[in-house]
Write an enzyme that holds these catalytic residues in place. Sequence first.
Site, PDB file in Angstrom:
ATOM      1  CB  CYS A 118     244.924  55.877  -4.616  1.00  0.00           C
ATOM      2  SG  CYS A 118     245.027  57.346  -3.617  1.00  0.00           S
ATOM      3  CB  CYS A 192     245.214  52.224  -4.816  1.00  0.00           C
ATOM      4  SG  CYS A 192     244.474  51.255  -3.504  1.00  0.00           S
ATOM      5  CB  CYS A 199     238.078  52.389 -10.629  1.00  0.00           C
ATOM      6  SG  CYS A 199     238.196  54.064 -11.301  1.00  0.00           S
TER       7      CYS A 199
END
Length: 254
Positions: A118, A192, A199
């Site tokens: 997250c 998230c 990411c």
Amino acid sequence: MTSTRQAVPEFVHLAAHPLRWQLLTELSDSDYRVRELVARVGEPQNLVSYHLRLLRDGGLVTSTRSSHDGRDSYYHLDLDRSAEMIAGAGTVLHPALRMTPAPTAFEPSTPPTVLFVCTGNSARSAIAEELLRLRAGGRVQVLSAGSKPKPAMHPDTVRVLREEFGIDLSGRLPRRLDTLADHRFDVVITLCDKAREVCPDFGDDPRWIHWSIPDPATSRGSSEDTYPAFQATAAEIDTRIRYLLPTLTERTAQ
């Protein structure tokens, strides 16, 4: 002799349509936006949206606004509700078909490696890391990290894990995502919506899953005001982990 005609159970009615079954199958693994589901099932957006609405009205699917882009919504399959409806459908057909959950067999030859991501790594991903470690009994290698980690764990994260699950986070600090660039993971789970967009690619084709869970740390007020949001978040994550565990077993064995 005539038999009493019973209505078709709601789950059968909803899931029997081929496109709705496709949507349920896709959402059983991850949360998705409409345009992603359109690409995955290969059907027009208006048709996908129509059937998603029917699934949502039937209580099988929920939606939440994206915290990254408020114009988007993420759709989520309510697996607890699905289990209840499937069990109910079996009972309607015959009382002996009442379903009881099978115990989770979890003995992979090679422990799977899981990463939760997250933004701050002070609430959702840290809670997920600890709960998966707890539920898997040490048979999973699990870490969590944040794309922009906070300097410390949120006090309500520490409290909810201690009071609800008996987990002590004393001394644990949020971890930077970029420190794990050289690690290999079998499964990467973003919790998230913002972190999902940034990411990095960890290589070796990990299984990517997204759980669109609102950040409980955005709650305002005293600790007594904000703590219920952390309790709800931890409960949702714990439920999702309960359904994740059998899939880790199956996919590791393949």
